[in-house]
Design an enzyme around this catalytic site. Structure first.
Site, PDB file in Angstrom:
ATOM      1  N   HIS A   1      44.582  25.349  20.438  1.00  0.00           N
ATOM      2  CA  HIS A   1      43.427  24.696  21.067  1.00  0.00           C
ATOM      3  C   HIS A   1      43.855  23.537  21.959  1.00  0.00           C
ATOM      4  O   HIS A   1      43.120  23.131  22.853  1.00  0.00           O
ATOM      5  CB  HIS A   1      42.437  24.209  20.002  1.00  0.00           C
ATOM      6  CG  HIS A   1      41.139  23.736  20.589  1.00  0.00           C
ATOM      7  ND1 HIS A   1      40.291  24.559  21.293  1.00  0.00           N
ATOM      8  CD2 HIS A   1      40.552  22.499  20.596  1.00  0.00           C
ATOM      9  CE1 HIS A   1      39.236  23.879  21.704  1.00  0.00           C
ATOM     10  NE2 HIS A   1      39.363  22.619  21.292  1.00  0.00           N
TER      11      HIS A   1
ATOM     12  N   ASP B   1      43.176  30.482  18.759  1.00  0.00           N
ATOM     13  CA  ASP B   1      42.395  29.235  18.819  1.00  0.00           C
ATOM     14  C   ASP B   1      41.172  29.323  17.909  1.00  0.00           C
ATOM     15  O   ASP B   1      40.333  30.215  18.049  1.00  0.00           O
ATOM     16  CB  ASP B   1      41.978  28.970  20.267  1.00  0.00           C
ATOM     17  CG  ASP B   1      41.201  27.668  20.425  1.00  0.00           C
ATOM     18  OD1 ASP B   1      41.050  26.930  19.433  1.00  0.00           O
ATOM     19  OD2 ASP B   1      40.754  27.402  21.563  1.00  0.00           O
TER      20      ASP B   1
ATOM     21  N   SER C   1      36.614  22.828  25.224  1.00  0.00           N
ATOM     22  CA  SER C   1      36.170  22.676  23.847  1.00  0.00           C
ATOM     23  C   SER C   1      34.653  22.497  23.790  1.00  0.00           C
ATOM     24  O   SER C   1      33.921  23.297  24.374  1.00  0.00           O
ATOM     25  CB  SER C   1      36.902  21.496  23.191  1.00  0.00           C
ATOM     26  OG  SER C   1      36.727  21.512  21.786  1.00  0.00           O
TER      27      SER C   1
END
Length: 599
Positions: A317, A190, A129
């Protein structure tokens, strides 16, 4: 089919899963800026040290002003992240850059890396991330500062990383030959890898707050944001359409007008992307233009329900570990390099329009290769004209007149023919310059030794004649002085000079020997206008130092400038003695040159 992920990215498969696990763990680490893990590869003598960075879901660590929080890269830290033509330095997300600087300056990162390198271990930086950009910057920092004994360059693996660097950023990575060191895993829907393609908004904050609640178990889980997906993908589609028009050769001025009304994200993909299709397949893509189109088009709603896709874009995600476990177990891997595979594109759910964009991306790359091939063919023409220039220079020296002065006087037939060659060479190099400005040759063109060498010879041999023509016609009165960066100097010389300086890792302006005659001419003009001011004296002394270094040390300036009747020698000897601090050394160079010529 047939190749594993590891073979395609040049990293052992046994490294990927543990690296992903560590990246997920490090993202939520509250006490340490990064975590370290050692991996011993079975059936291999290689040891790997993985450093995974902490992430953040705080909006200030992602967004700010201007809308995309863009800022120029610090070229003191990242010397290579710049364009060698007139496109400037790379632009990156300022929030991620600030976080990287904090890690670099306030942690033991450098110490840990040096320790691993000293033990001949492969270093892998990783981030999940928002920690992805930190891992990318760390990898770049240590690529810029490789240890003398470092055999293995650092590698980078990211998972669900947002975009954060612009076109120049990716171009510089590919030019330096570093692009293959970066691998980014991305889930089909995502939202995070696409989020920076849309300007910051309250919806972005809602997305981050939602993920923060998932990572921080002490926080009460808010409801997932609603409607954000169409906003993000809508902005992303504008970027994709804009870039697709350029790939297809559209040069309509209205594109730039549209850009002035719509805030288009500056961020673009770089490195190798591996798309997880959701059914166990992995798609490997290296072409950055194809990556951008896939990023955007494979996330389109199509016939899917918007609410379902929104939920899936959030859930994916959080699902990298389980998805990678399945994909790496199946090893159903396809590389799109060399052309799209129909079955793979079906897995990605790409529309006919997306297919057309991918074909355009592939054709654009093929066009770049064709342009480089054509430039190579033109090398023969360049060599022929440079050969004429060399002969012209030799003939001028036989007459004991430097070719600069001969060209400026234009008394001989040879001077006319030299001017024809000068103009023909200018046409060829201006065409090369245009392809570079539009990124229409492979990114590593500017670091290829063959082009640096022939470009440098061209610059050193021909730019003095451009300068002679410039001052012969007193063009300085119209455009100002002929300087390293000025309206008077053709860009082709600046570009070629920067190739050499970059290749030699020398500062900008250090390879300006082809400007020697411009400095002499301009000093003569300025002394008549201003007299011997301190600024003038400093420039005279610098010119003397440069002359000694360029002739005596690196041999980049030919000794014809030292001929008794040259413009330089006449001007320099006419200077008052107190304004010639290097008088003895330069006089000796002049005398030695005359003796060598048998005079």
């Amino acid at each position: 089919m047939g190749e594993t992920v590891g073979k395609l990215i040049g990293l052992n498969d046994e490294v990927i899963s543990p690296t992903a696990s560590l990246a997920m763990e490090a993202h939520n680490s509250h006490s340490k800026p990064f975590l370290v893990k050692k991996i011993k590869i079975r059936h291999d003598h290689l040891s790997v040290v993985v450093l995974a960075f902490r992430g953040s879901m705080l909006p200030n660590d992602w967004f700010g002003q201007p809308p995309f929080r863009e800022t120029k890269i610090d070229t003191n830290k990242f010397r290579s992240l710049t364009s060698l033509n007139d496109r400037g330095d790379a632009v990156i997300n300022g929030s991620f850059f600030r976080r990287f600087n904090t890690v670099l300056e306030q942690s033991s990162l450098v110490k840990e890396v040096k320790k691993a390198v000293a033990k001949k271990k492969q270093v892998v930086f990783s981030g999940y991330s928002s920690a992805g950009p930190i891992a990318i910057l760390a990898t770049l920092y240590f690529l810029e500062n490789l240890e003398p004994n470092q055999i293995l360059p650092p590698r980078c693996l990211t998972f669900g990383s947002p975009l954060f660097g612009d076109q120049i950023f990716g171009h510089a990575l590919r030019r330096e030959g570093w692009s293959d060191y970066f691998t980014h895993f991305v889930m089909k829907y995502d939202i995070i890898p696409r989020i920076m393609l849309s300007p910051s908004s309250t919806e972005h904050e809602q997305i981050l707050n939602y993920f923060k609640s998932k990572f921080d178990r002490k926080t009460i889980n808010p409801a997932p944001p609603i409607g954000f997906y169409l906003t993000v993908t809508g902005n992303a589609s504008s970027v994709a359409s804009y870039e697709a028009c350029h790939l297809m050769g559209c040069r309509n001025p209205s594109l730039d007008i549209i850009k002035s009304f719509i805030e288009l994200s500056p961020y673009r993909p770089s490195g190798t992307y591996i798309f997880c299709t959701g059914n166990g397949n992995l798609v490997v893509v290296k072409n950055p233009n194809a990556v951008l189109q896939i990023l955007i088009h494979c996330a389109e709603l199509g016939e899917s329900n918007a609410a379902e896709v929104e939920k899936r874009s959030m859930d994916e995600h959080l699902a990298y570990l389980s998805e990678l476990k399945e994909c790496l177990g199946m090893q159903d891997v396809v590389s799109l390099d060399g052309g799209p595979a129909a079955a793979t594109l079906n897995d990605l759910g790409l529309s006919p329009q997306a297919m057309l964009c991918l074909q355009s991306a592939e054709e654009f790359e093929n066009g770049r290769s064709r342009n480089q091939y054509q430039i190579r063919k033109n090398k023969d023409k360049i060599e022929v004209e440079l050969g004429k220039m060399r002969k012209y220079k030799e003939n001028s020296e036989i007459r004991r007149v430097g070719y600069y002065d001969s060209f400026k006087l234009q008394h001989e037939d040879d001077d006319f023919h030299a001017n024809v060659s000068r103009l023909q060479l200018a046409g060829i190099w201006d065409e090369i310059e245009e392809t570079l400005k539009e990124f229409e040759v492979p990114d590593d063109f500017e670091r290829k030794k063959e082009f640096i060498e022939i470009g440098t010879e061209y610059r050193r041999l021909v730019e003095p004649l451009d300068i002679a023509n410039f001052y012969r016609h007193s063009k300085d009165k119209e455009t100002g002085a002929y300087r390293i960066i000025s309206e008077a100097r053709p860009d082709r010389y600046l570009f070629i000079q920067r190739w050499l300086e970059h290749h030699e890792k020398k500062p900008f302006g250090s390879r300006s020997e082809s400007l020697f005659w411009a400095d002499v001419e301009q000093l003569g003009i300025d002394i008549k206008k201003k007299g011997y001011l301190q600024e003038i004296e400093d420039r005279i002394h610098q010119l003397e130092r440069n002359l000694i270094a360029w002739i005596d040390v690196d041999k980049s300036l030919d000794k014809d400038v030292l001929l008794e009747n040259s413009t330089f020698v006449k001007w320099w000897r006419a200077l008052p003695p107190q304004h010639k601090p290097e008088s003895d050394r330069i006089e000796k160079l002049i005398c030695d040159n005359e003796k060598a010529a048998g005079l």
